[in-house]
Every structure is written in structure tokens, then in C-alpha cells.
Design an enzyme around this catalytic site. Structure first.
Site, PDB file in Angstrom:
ATOM      1  N   GLY A  18      47.613  42.415  40.885  1.00 34.97           N
ATOM      2  CA  GLY A  18      47.126  41.080  41.250  1.00 34.97           C
ATOM      3  C   GLY A  18      47.349  40.088  40.119  1.00 34.97           C
ATOM      4  O   GLY A  18      47.157  40.432  38.960  1.00 34.97           O
ATOM      5  N   ARG A  28      53.601  34.672  26.841  1.00 37.13           N
ATOM      6  CA  ARG A  28      54.057  33.782  25.759  1.00 37.13           C
ATOM      7  C   ARG A  28      53.761  34.397  24.389  1.00 37.13           C
ATOM      8  O   ARG A  28      54.618  34.412  23.494  1.00 37.13           O
ATOM      9  CB  ARG A  28      53.348  32.438  25.915  1.00 37.13           C
ATOM     10  CG  ARG A  28      53.633  31.425  24.836  1.00 37.13           C
ATOM     11  CD  ARG A  28      52.815  30.162  25.151  1.00 37.13           C
ATOM     12  NE  ARG A  28      53.013  29.122  24.156  1.00 37.13           N
ATOM     13  CZ  ARG A  28      52.345  29.060  23.015  1.00 37.13           C
ATOM     14  NH1 ARG A  28      51.460  29.991  22.721  1.00 37.13           N
ATOM     15  NH2 ARG A  28      52.569  28.063  22.167  1.00 37.13           N
ATOM     16  N   ARG A  79      53.587  44.806  43.879  1.00 34.20           N
ATOM     17  CA  ARG A  79      53.020  46.152  44.009  1.00 34.20           C
ATOM     18  C   ARG A  79      54.180  47.035  44.439  1.00 34.20           C
ATOM     19  O   ARG A  79      54.960  46.659  45.307  1.00 34.20           O
ATOM     20  CB  ARG A  79      51.873  46.162  45.013  1.00 34.20           C
ATOM     21  CG  ARG A  79      50.690  45.342  44.485  1.00 34.20           C
ATOM     22  CD  ARG A  79      49.391  45.633  45.202  1.00 34.20           C
ATOM     23  NE  ARG A  79      48.248  45.264  44.387  1.00 34.20           N
ATOM     24  CZ  ARG A  79      47.661  44.064  44.393  1.00 34.20           C
ATOM     25  NH1 ARG A  79      48.097  43.116  45.198  1.00 34.20           N
ATOM     26  NH2 ARG A  79      46.633  43.811  43.612  1.00 34.20           N
ATOM     27  N   SER A  80      54.337  48.170  43.776  1.00 31.57           N
ATOM     28  CA  SER A  80      55.494  49.023  44.063  1.00 31.57           C
ATOM     29  C   SER A  80      55.072  50.439  44.455  1.00 31.57           C
ATOM     30  O   SER A  80      54.468  51.152  43.655  1.00 31.57           O
ATOM     31  CB  SER A  80      56.399  49.093  42.820  1.00 31.57           C
ATOM     32  OG  SER A  80      57.313  50.161  42.946  1.00 31.57           O
ATOM     33  N   ASP A 110      43.768  47.925  36.410  1.00 35.78           N
ATOM     34  CA  ASP A 110      43.673  49.375  36.161  1.00 35.78           C
ATOM     35  C   ASP A 110      44.754  50.172  36.880  1.00 35.78           C
ATOM     36  O   ASP A 110      45.210  51.202  36.377  1.00 35.78           O
ATOM     37  CB  ASP A 110      42.271  49.910  36.468  1.00 35.78           C
ATOM     38  CG  ASP A 110      41.853  49.674  37.901  1.00 35.78           C
ATOM     39  OD1 ASP A 110      42.444  48.785  38.561  1.00 35.78           O
ATOM     40  OD2 ASP A 110      40.935  50.367  38.370  1.00 35.78           O
ATOM     41  N   THR A 133      43.238  40.662  34.917  1.00 39.93           N
ATOM     42  CA  THR A 133      42.663  40.765  36.260  1.00 39.93           C
ATOM     43  C   THR A 133      41.428  39.883  36.339  1.00 39.93           C
ATOM     44  O   THR A 133      40.634  39.848  35.396  1.00 39.93           O
ATOM     45  CB  THR A 133      42.291  42.220  36.634  1.00 39.93           C
ATOM     46  OG1 THR A 133      41.420  42.197  37.763  1.00 39.93           O
ATOM     47  CG2 THR A 133      41.579  42.962  35.519  1.00 39.93           C
ATOM     48  N   ILE A 134      41.298  39.177  37.462  1.00 39.60           N
ATOM     49  CA  ILE A 134      40.149  38.275  37.588  1.00 39.60           C
ATOM     50  C   ILE A 134      38.840  39.053  37.759  1.00 39.60           C
ATOM     51  O   ILE A 134      37.769  38.493  37.584  1.00 39.60           O
ATOM     52  CB  ILE A 134      40.314  37.261  38.754  1.00 39.60           C
ATOM     53  CG1 ILE A 134      40.444  37.971  40.098  1.00 39.60           C
ATOM     54  CG2 ILE A 134      41.479  36.334  38.489  1.00 39.60           C
ATOM     55  CD1 ILE A 134      40.296  37.010  41.290  1.00 39.60           C
ATOM     56  N   ASP A 135      38.918  40.347  38.104  1.00 41.08           N
ATOM     57  CA  ASP A 135      37.705  41.118  38.421  1.00 41.08           C
ATOM     58  C   ASP A 135      36.894  41.579  37.212  1.00 41.08           C
ATOM     59  O   ASP A 135      35.754  41.996  37.365  1.00 41.08           O
ATOM     60  CB  ASP A 135      38.070  42.351  39.258  1.00 41.08           C
ATOM     61  CG  ASP A 135      38.474  41.969  40.668  1.00 41.08           C
ATOM     62  OD1 ASP A 135      37.861  41.041  41.213  1.00 41.08           O
ATOM     63  OD2 ASP A 135      39.398  42.592  41.214  1.00 41.08           O
ATOM     64  N   ASP A 137      37.031  44.343  35.622  1.00 39.55           N
ATOM     65  CA  ASP A 137      36.515  45.671  35.969  1.00 39.55           C
ATOM     66  C   ASP A 137      37.281  46.793  35.268  1.00 39.55           C
ATOM     67  O   ASP A 137      37.396  47.896  35.797  1.00 39.55           O
ATOM     68  CB  ASP A 137      36.565  45.866  37.489  1.00 39.55           C
ATOM     69  CG  ASP A 137      37.974  45.769  38.039  1.00 39.55           C
ATOM     70  OD1 ASP A 137      38.881  45.339  37.303  1.00 39.55           O
ATOM     71  OD2 ASP A 137      38.173  46.129  39.210  1.00 39.55           O
ATOM     72  N   ARG A 179      36.372  43.243  45.918  1.00 43.66           N
ATOM     73  CA  ARG A 179      36.317  44.257  46.964  1.00 43.66           C
ATOM     74  C   ARG A 179      35.472  45.456  46.515  1.00 43.66           C
ATOM     75  O   ARG A 179      34.709  46.004  47.268  1.00 43.66           O
ATOM     76  CB  ARG A 179      37.721  44.717  47.343  1.00 43.66           C
ATOM     77  CG  ARG A 179      38.046  44.391  48.785  1.00 43.66           C
ATOM     78  CD  ARG A 179      39.501  44.621  49.082  1.00 43.66           C
ATOM     79  NE  ARG A 179      40.316  43.527  48.584  1.00 43.66           N
ATOM     80  CZ  ARG A 179      41.595  43.637  48.241  1.00 43.66           C
ATOM     81  NH1 ARG A 179      42.212  44.780  48.340  1.00 43.66           N
ATOM     82  NH2 ARG A 179      42.270  42.591  47.807  1.00 43.66           N
ATOM     83  N   GLY A 193      22.770  29.502  39.961  1.00 44.49           N
ATOM     84  CA  GLY A 193      21.369  29.617  40.358  1.00 44.49           C
ATOM     85  C   GLY A 193      21.238  30.047  41.806  1.00 44.49           C
ATOM     86  O   GLY A 193      20.407  29.524  42.551  1.00 44.49           O
ATOM     87  N   ALA A 194      22.076  31.001  42.209  1.00 43.81           N
ATOM     88  CA  ALA A 194      22.040  31.461  43.608  1.00 43.81           C
ATOM     89  C   ALA A 194      20.698  32.134  43.911  1.00 43.81           C
ATOM     90  O   ALA A 194      20.088  32.739  43.034  1.00 43.81           O
ATOM     91  CB  ALA A 194      23.177  32.456  43.841  1.00 43.81           C
ATOM     92  N   GLU A 195      20.268  32.010  45.154  1.00 44.89           N
ATOM     93  CA  GLU A 195      19.001  32.627  45.550  1.00 44.89           C
ATOM     94  C   GLU A 195      19.159  34.131  45.737  1.00 44.89           C
ATOM     95  O   GLU A 195      18.243  34.900  45.510  1.00 44.89           O
ATOM     96  CB  GLU A 195      18.476  31.978  46.843  1.00 44.89           C
ATOM     97  CG  GLU A 195      17.701  30.677  46.624  1.00 44.89           C
ATOM     98  CD  GLU A 195      18.554  29.498  46.165  1.00 44.89           C
ATOM     99  OE1 GLU A 195      19.776  29.527  46.385  1.00 44.89           O
ATOM    100  OE2 GLU A 195      17.993  28.553  45.570  1.00 44.89           O
ATOM    101  N   GLU A 230      33.223  39.963  48.383  1.00 46.54           N
ATOM    102  CA  GLU A 230      33.866  40.264  49.680  1.00 46.54           C
ATOM    103  C   GLU A 230      33.593  41.701  50.137  1.00 46.54           C
ATOM    104  O   GLU A 230      33.487  41.974  51.323  1.00 46.54           O
ATOM    105  CB  GLU A 230      35.365  39.975  49.623  1.00 46.54           C
ATOM    106  CG  GLU A 230      36.105  40.732  48.541  1.00 46.54           C
ATOM    107  CD  GLU A 230      37.568  40.308  48.404  1.00 46.54           C
ATOM    108  OE1 GLU A 230      38.088  40.363  47.277  1.00 46.54           O
ATOM    109  OE2 GLU A 230      38.184  39.956  49.411  1.00 46.54           O
ATOM    110  N   HIS A 258      41.546  32.944  47.943  1.00 43.89           N
ATOM    111  CA  HIS A 258      42.559  32.931  46.882  1.00 43.89           C
ATOM    112  C   HIS A 258      42.496  31.720  45.954  1.00 43.89           C
ATOM    113  O   HIS A 258      43.178  31.704  44.934  1.00 43.89           O
ATOM    114  CB  HIS A 258      43.958  33.061  47.492  1.00 43.89           C
ATOM    115  CG  HIS A 258      44.268  34.465  47.896  1.00 43.89           C
ATOM    116  ND1 HIS A 258      43.833  34.982  49.083  1.00 43.89           N
ATOM    117  CD2 HIS A 258      44.903  35.451  47.240  1.00 43.89           C
ATOM    118  CE1 HIS A 258      44.217  36.252  49.161  1.00 43.89           C
ATOM    119  NE2 HIS A 258      44.866  36.564  48.047  1.00 43.89           N
TER     120      HIS A 258
END
Ligand code: ADP
Length: 330
Positions: A18, A28, A79-80, A110, A133-135, A137, A179, A193-195, A230, A258
Site C-alpha cells: 500500500g 529521495r 502487489r505481486s 509488513d 504504511t499509514i497503519d 502496525d 482492516r 474528541g470522539a464519543e 473499517e 482513500h
């Protein structure tokens, strides 16, 4: 004093899996620090797929000019399935050998690391992973390239949603990426500040959300923001909305999707990527056979891919969750 000769004449860099904002800054740094150390640096187009096709081109310092601020990856990613096979990796090792490439920097998540480690173990290719990776993780590193940008993008959008939610007394369920990992949802939930925050790792009960919303309504609070990964244990935002509808709550759904992947990287991600890319080259040139670059308490470190690749990747993530859940519960 004579300058120390680099151990490698030529190295290469690719981006895989991803895409994440800040990957360009890492490319760079690899290119510029490699060239500065007297090594040739090649770019491999489209990740492992491009490697199998021999899509390799030598880069110059100016090849990466004007890229640090751009999102995505200009080297492209893929992805291969072929690379997942032993025969595929044999072919990849042959391409590298044929091109005279003695070390490979893999910028990815990973999955890309697992591929890099297999290439090293089966063919002795010297590899170093840079966590893109944005996750956020990946075990062993506190931070990954792209995470900060992704959460800032989501926070900006949720702040906008909050304005309309409070103007119209609405409940919004905002679905963010993740995911299998709740890192984005937790960081975003905390920042906004989500409930409620719903993640894959913690089994939230719909009844608990119902009770919480009723309590909010009873004290006159008519708008709420619920952030759901998600892959949350309760499902995505649409599923959660359907479950809440049965319990009498009319919730609006916003799926950020996205949009969280794209965009110009934050200064934090550019700095992280630059430091990591530079150390990746230094590690390869100092003769390390394999590894990954990690950010540990603000310091850039070289760790073994073997540790990263072990299946027990959840311990560190679970601790992070616990801390954040505790803060959110206050
Ligand atoms: P990410 O690196 O973002 O986690 P993926 O999991 O899709 O993304 O991995 C990227 C690529 O790495 C895959 O398309 C595949 O070619 C390779 N890869 C992933 N897992 C393995 C594995 N166990 N063995 C060999 N190659 C792998």
C-alpha cells in the site's frame, strides 16, 4: 585521511504494498545519501512486480528533485503474487544479480518485509526495510511513514463533520482505514474528541454504544461522533449504523476511504522518511546483511527483519490500544 570506500558499488530502492504519503521523501533520502556515499543507486519501478520484469533504472540526485512534498510514490507500487512463490523470488534475485545490485532498500509494510526476508534467506540478497504504511502496525517501530499524514487528513475532515453534526444534532459514524489495525481510529478518535471509537482489536458491544448515546441525550448532548476502523469488531460504518437504527438511533455515515492515503506528507512524515532512508543506506553500506529501520523513542535504529517478521506482532499494538482506550474513556 583517505575516504572509506563503500562496500557496495550499486544498490536499489523500491516501494511495495500500500502506498503511503512520505514514501517519496524516503526514496529521495536513499538516492541522495547513497550517491553522497559514492554508491550508484537504482530505482525499481512498481515494487516486486517491476523487479521481476527487470524494470530497473539508475537514478541521479536530480531524479528525486521536487519530490519530497508529493504524496504517493513516484516509483509506483504494486502487489505481486509471483514474488510470493520461490520461483518468483529466484527470478528476482537473478534480476538483481544481473543488474549488479548488491543491496536493496524495500519501502513498504509488513507484507513487503516478509517478501524481503524471504529473498534474503533464500538467495542471500542484502535487504533493509523502511516502514512505509499509514497503519502504523509494524512491530518494533513506534512510527511508520504516512501515519501522521493519514491521521491529520482524517482529523481535518472529522472536524468539518463535527460542525455539521452539532448544527443539526446528528450522530455521525465516521469510518477510517484499518482492516486489521485500530491505530488510525484510536489516534483520530483521540484527536477529534470522539464519543466512541470502534476497532478490530477490542470487542465493543452495540448495547454499550446505545447506552452511552442515551446517556448523552439525557444530559442534553444531541450530537456525537463515532469513529470506526473499517474492520472494527462491530463491522464498518454502514453495518454499525444499521445496528444502531434497530436500537432507535438515526446515524449518518461518512466513509473517509482513500482520501486518507493521498495528499502531501506532513513535515513529521518527511523528516521521519528522510532519517529512515538515510539510515537504511548507512546500514547496507556498513555491511549489515538484513534489517529494518525503526523509530524507537525518537531514535532511528537498525533492527533485524527476523524479529519483525515473527507472528507475535500484536503485543506492542495491544499495549498502544490499551493506553489510548484508557485516555479516551476519561
Ligand atoms: P504491505 O507491504 O503494505 O503490507 P502486502 O501485504 O500486499 O503490502 O505485501 C506487498 C507484497 O509483498 C505482496 O504483493 C507480495 O509480493 C510480497 N509479500 C507479502 N507477503 C509475502 C510473503 N509472506 N512472502 C513473500 N512475499 C510476500
Amino acid at each position: 585521511m583517505t575516504q572509506k570506500k563503500p562496500k557496495m558499488k550499486r544498490i536499489a530502492v523500491l516501494t511495495s504494498g500500500g502506498d503511503a504519503p512520505g514514501m517519496n521523501a524516503a526514496i529521495r533520502a536513499v538516492v541522495r545519501s547513497g550517491i553522497a556515499a559514492g554508491t550508484e543507486v537504482c530505482g525499481i519501478w512498481s515494487g516486486y512486480e517491476g523487479l521481476l520484469e527487470g524494470n530497473v533504472l539508475q537514478l541521479s540526485a536530480s531524479s528525486v528533485a521536487n519530490t519530497i512534498q508529493r504524496g504517493g510514490t513516484w516509483l509506483k507500487t504494486s502487489r505481486s503474487d509471483e514474488f510470493r512463490t520461490k520461483a518468483g523470488r529466484k527470478k528476482a534475485a537473478h534480476v538483481l544479480d544481473h543488474a549488479g545490485i548488491e543491496g536493496l532498500v524495500v519501502i513498504g509494510g509488513d507484507g513487503s518485509y516478509r517478501g524481503a526476508l524471504a529473498l534474503h534467506e533464500e538467495h542471500g540478497v542484502r535487504v533493509v526495510g523502511v516502514p512505509g504504511t499509514i497503519d502504523n502496525d509494524i512491530r518494533g517501530t513506534d512510527d511508520t511513514i504516512g501515519f501522521d499524514t493519514a491521521i491529520n487528513t482524517a482529523v481535518e475532515m472529522i472536524d468539518r463533520i463535527r460542525d455539521t453534526a452539532s448544527s443539526h444534532n446528528r450522530i455521525f459514524i465516521v469510518e477510517v482505514m484499518g482492516r486489521a489495525s485500530g491505530n488510525i481510529a484510536l489516534a483520530v478518535g483521540l484527536s477529534c474528541g470522539a464519543e466512541f471509537v470502534m476497532i478490530p482489536e477490542v470487542k465493543t458491544k452495540i448495547q454499550d454504544i446505545h447506552v452511552g448515546l442515551q446517556r448523552s441525550i439525557a444530559r442534553g448532548k444531541l450530537s456525537s461522533i463515532l469513529v470506526a476502523a473499517e474492520g472494527s469488531a462491530l463491522g464498518g460504518a454502514n453495518e454499525i449504523a444499521a445496528k444502531l437504527k434497530v436500537l432507535g438511533h438515526d446515524a449518518k455515515v461518512a466513509i473517509l476511504g482513500h482520501t486518507q492515503r493521498g495528499g502531501s506528507p506532513t513535515a513529521h512524515d518527511r523528516i521521519l522518511a528522510s532519517r529512515m532512508g538515510q539510515l537504511a543506506v548507512e546500514s547496507l553500506l556498513s555491511g549489515k546483511p538484513e534489517g529494518m529501520i525503526a523509530s524507537v523513542k525518537g531514535e532511528m535504529k537498525h533492527l533485524s527483519l527476523l524479529a519483525v517478521n515473527s507472528k507475535t506482532t500484536t503485543a506492542q499494538a495491544a499495549k498502544r490500544m490499551e493506553d489510548l482506550v484508557r485516555i479516551l474513556a476519561i
